[in-house]
Design a protein around this motif. Structure first.
Motif, mmCIF file in Angstrom:
data_model
loop_
_atom_site.group_PDB
_atom_site.id
_atom_site.type_symbol
_atom_site.label_atom_id
_atom_site.label_comp_id
_atom_site.label_asym_id
_atom_site.label_seq_id
_atom_site.Cartn_x
_atom_site.Cartn_y
_atom_site.Cartn_z
ATOM 1 N N ILE A 66 0.292 -1.244 0.080
ATOM 2 C CA ILE A 66 -0.265 -0.120 -0.008
ATOM 3 C C ILE A 66 0.885 0.934 -0.171
ATOM 4 O O ILE A 66 0.774 1.857 -1.233
ATOM 5 C CB ILE A 66 -1.064 -0.143 1.470
ATOM 6 N N LYS A 67 1.812 1.205 0.626
ATOM 7 C CA LYS A 67 2.609 2.522 1.132
ATOM 8 C C LYS A 67 4.086 2.614 -0.181
ATOM 9 O O LYS A 67 4.107 4.049 -0.878
ATOM 10 C CB LYS A 67 3.802 2.085 1.441
ATOM 11 N N GLU A 68 4.143 1.682 -1.057
ATOM 12 C CA GLU A 68 4.578 2.039 -2.687
ATOM 13 C C GLU A 68 3.742 2.371 -3.107
ATOM 14 O O GLU A 68 4.314 3.176 -3.947
ATOM 15 C CB GLU A 68 5.045 0.280 -2.258
ATOM 16 N N GLY A 69 2.478 1.353 -3.441
ATOM 17 C CA GLY A 69 1.372 2.031 -4.426
ATOM 18 C C GLY A 69 1.576 3.969 -4.491
ATOM 19 O O GLY A 69 0.784 3.944 -4.816
ATOM 20 N N LEU A 70 1.085 4.070 -3.031
ATOM 21 C CA LEU A 70 0.882 5.421 -2.511
ATOM 22 C C LEU A 70 2.531 6.041 -3.507
ATOM 23 O O LEU A 70 1.862 7.483 -3.869
ATOM 24 C CB LEU A 70 0.653 5.701 -1.233
ATOM 25 N N SER A 71 2.932 5.891 -2.984
ATOM 26 C CA SER A 71 3.854 6.645 -3.162
ATOM 27 C C SER A 71 4.629 6.856 -4.831
ATOM 28 O O SER A 71 4.446 7.699 -5.568
ATOM 29 C CB SER A 71 5.751 6.387 -2.822
ATOM 30 N N ARG A 72 3.622 5.730 -5.476
ATOM 31 C CA ARG A 72 3.949 5.452 -7.004
ATOM 32 C C ARG A 72 2.591 6.733 -7.552
ATOM 33 O O ARG A 72 3.110 7.190 -8.372
ATOM 34 C CB ARG A 72 3.802 4.638 -7.499
#
Ligand code: PMP
Ligand code: GLU
Length: 396
Positions: A380-386
């Motif tokens: 989720i965190k990686e997706g949000l930063s992308r």
């Protein structure tokens, strides 16, 4: 070559986006999928054990069409325990997932041209199932400002002499709204006055983070008599693949649905039914644990989305979806072309951020996208930063 009804059928958009993300991954592309609504947790071990036991004990034959008596009794016990509802096992039908339950309902209720009121945004399968059967889905708009609560005045205004039923989905897919007691009471009044069936899809019941889930059927005998309660083992017990959904309602409707089912699938998988007995009747501690984790993710997702300029996300109070408004991105340019719709935004996010989301237009709102946060936190965190990096790179 094919039947006319196929000319307008849209295959499930949520499953289509998931399939696309899977296909991209198979090509070695690193895609993060916020598409399908499916818990990432494993089915609890006690449930798997019950299935293993059923296999060992030879529970591998046809069962009663509406489901084994033990499971129908477990459903009655669950409805009493969690919803204060009294049903007899003869008023319960087990089907191959709640999607199948809903289809059985529409087959049993709808004549051609009958109308079904569907508060919008809505889950993709309601209008498509209704259309497949020659019925007419009638979208009844809800507002973001009111937290997507159903507006009883709009609902009443949408009722015509052909209106047969209203579909009520709380907690809601895709908005995450949990309908307030007053909303449910007002909807029930309209249904009673205008003689409508209430199809109450409570599949996300367990995932209520704020407020309290109320089954509309519990508002009184007059309401219960016209309500069919729909629920599933898919979400609360992370059992999407097992395909066990159920309905409780007036015996005449349940019998009609069971008769339909007897000609289409007969019983749901015997082993899955025994697993479902354990899921519903056994200890419920994993549910609370899972809900706690979803709640944590919910806050992180909403906070992360609201940090991105051009994205505005209300706080969902149930289910595991965020439904951010992306309309402020319309007009911004990507690869020389302006983004003009939720589909443009979803396509841009898939290409530029390698993040799969479902365009809101599929749920009846072209100003939103749906993000499923039923995914582990680091993803989720990686997706949000992308997402943030991609949106910030857009030209004005
Ligand atoms: N209702 C809603 C609102 C849903 O999102 C879903 C999708 N899981 C279903 C019903 C059907 O669930 P299942 O068929 O897995 O029980
Ligand atoms: N209901 C889930 C979703 O909306 C699962 C996929 C489906 O059946 O549509 O993503």
């Amino acid at each position: 070559m094919l039947a006319d009804r196929l000319k307008t059928l849209a295959p499930s958009a949520t499953l289509a986006v998931q399939a696309k993300a899977r296909a991209m991954r198979a090509q070695g592309i690193d895609v993060i999928s916020f598409s399908v609504g499916e818990p990432d947790f494993d089915t609890p071990e006690r449930v798997k054990d019950a299935a293993r036991r059923a296999l060992t004990e030879g529970m591998t034959k046809y069962t009663e069409v509406p489901g084994i008596p033990e499971l129908r009794a477990a459903v009655c016990q669950k409805l009493r325990r969690d919803n204060g509802l009294d049903y007899d096992p003869a008023e319960v039908l087990i089907s191959c997932g709640a999607k199948h339950t809903l289809y059985n309902i529409f087959v049993a209720l709808l004549n051609p041209a009958d109308e079904v009121l569907v508060p919008s945004p809505y889950w993709v399968s309601y209008p498509e199932q209704v259309k497949l059967l020659g019925g007419v889905p009638v979208a009844v708009a809800t507002d973001e400002e009111s937290g997507f609560q159903v507006d009883p005045a709009r609902l009443r205004a949408a009722v015509t002499p052909r209106a047969k039923a209203v579909v009520l989905n709380t907690p809601n897919n895709p908005t995450g709204a949990v309908f307030a007691a007053e909303t449910l009471e007002a909807v029930a009044r309209v249904a009673v006055e205008r003689n409508l069936w209430i199809i109450s899809d409570e599949c996300y019941e367990a995932l209520t983070y704020e407020g309290r889930h109320i089954s509309i059927a519990s508002l009184g005998p007059e309401v219960k008599a016209r309500t069919i309660v729909v629920n599933t083992c898919s979400k609360a017990y992370a059992m999407t693949g097992w395909r066990i959904g159920y309905a409780a309602g007036p015996p005449a409707l349940i019998t009609a649905m069971s008769d339909v089912q007897s000609q289409v699938t007969a019983n749901p998988t015997s082993i899955a039914q025994w697993a479902a007995v354990e899921a519903l009747a056994g200890p419920q501690d994993e549910v609370a644990k899972m809900v706690g984790e979803f709640d944590r993710r919910r806050r992180i997702v909403v906070e992360g989305l609201n940090r991105i300029p051009g994205i505005r996300c209300a706080v969902p109070t149930g289910a595991f979806y965020a439904f951010p408004n992306v309309s402020a991105l319309f007009g911004r340019r990507w690869q020389g072309r302006p983004l003009e719709s939720s589909s443009d935004v979803a396509a841009f996010l898939l290409e530029a951020a390698r993040v799969a989301v479902v365009p809101g237009v599929e749920f009846g709102s072209d100003r939103h996208i749906r993000i499923s946060y039923a995914t582990e936190l680091p993803t989720i965190k990686e997706g949000l930063s992308r997402l943030e990096a991609a949106v910030r790179s857009l030209a004005s």
